[in-house]
Design a protein around this motif. Sequence first.
Motif, short mmCIF file in Angstrom:
data_model
loop_
_atom_site.label_atom_id
_atom_site.label_comp_id
_atom_site.label_asym_id
_atom_site.label_seq_id
_atom_site.Cartn_x
_atom_site.Cartn_y
_atom_site.Cartn_z
N GLN A 16 -120.24 -95.89 67.49
CA GLN A 16 -120.43 -96.83 66.38
C GLN A 16 -119.86 -98.20 66.74
N GLU A 17 -118.72 -98.20 67.39
CA GLU A 17 -118.12 -99.47 67.82
C GLU A 17 -119.01 -100.14 68.87
N LEU A 18 -119.55 -99.35 69.79
CA LEU A 18 -120.45 -99.87 70.82
C LEU A 18 -121.71 -100.45 70.20
N PRO A 20 -111.13 -76.84 66.68
CA PRO A 20 -110.73 -78.11 66.04
C PRO A 20 -110.70 -79.27 67.04
N LYS A 21 -110.27 -79.01 68.26
CA LYS A 21 -110.21 -80.06 69.28
C LYS A 21 -111.60 -80.56 69.64
N VAL A 26 -114.02 -91.74 78.64
CA VAL A 26 -112.77 -90.98 78.67
C VAL A 26 -112.85 -89.81 77.69
N THR A 27 -113.40 -90.06 76.51
CA THR A 27 -113.56 -89.00 75.52
C THR A 27 -114.46 -87.89 76.06
N SER A 36 -115.71 -84.79 69.25
CA SER A 36 -117.04 -85.20 68.79
C SER A 36 -116.95 -86.38 67.83
N THR A 37 -115.97 -86.33 66.94
CA THR A 37 -115.76 -87.44 66.00
C THR A 37 -115.36 -88.70 66.75
N GLU A 38 -114.47 -88.55 67.72
CA GLU A 38 -114.02 -89.68 68.54
C GLU A 38 -115.20 -90.29 69.30
#
Length: 134
Positions: free
Chosen positions: A98-100, A84-85, A121-122, A90-92
Amino acid sequence: MNKFTLTSSRIFAIAMLSVVATHPLNAADPEEESKVKEFMQVKLSSSHDVLEGLVEEDFYKILGEAKRMLAMSHASEWYVMKTPKYKEYSTEFRDHLQELIGAAKDKNLDIAARSYSQLTVTCAKCHKHVREEQ
């Protein structure tokens, strides 16, 4: 963003990515491990190119490489773990990309630099998670 901030961000990003790149994800067999390592090197290269785009304010480069990394995050080589982590990281990662991408389209250097920083960092947190789980 001032020159000092970009320089500090660049040093941090290069240091973090160097640590990540030297810890390949251990796959089930040597051939698979080699494929994953090669895949991650391509991701690292794209990440470096995004950083270069940020420093040069080359939004076309930022956009292209961010899209490339987003596509990579959906490739089979990406899925080295099913925790799950790992899914959360991966989602983060995709959210920051997407923001970039949006910031590059808007030619907003401040948001692009922040997104890139959060992205690295992610990456570091996810690679740490993978190492701890193996």
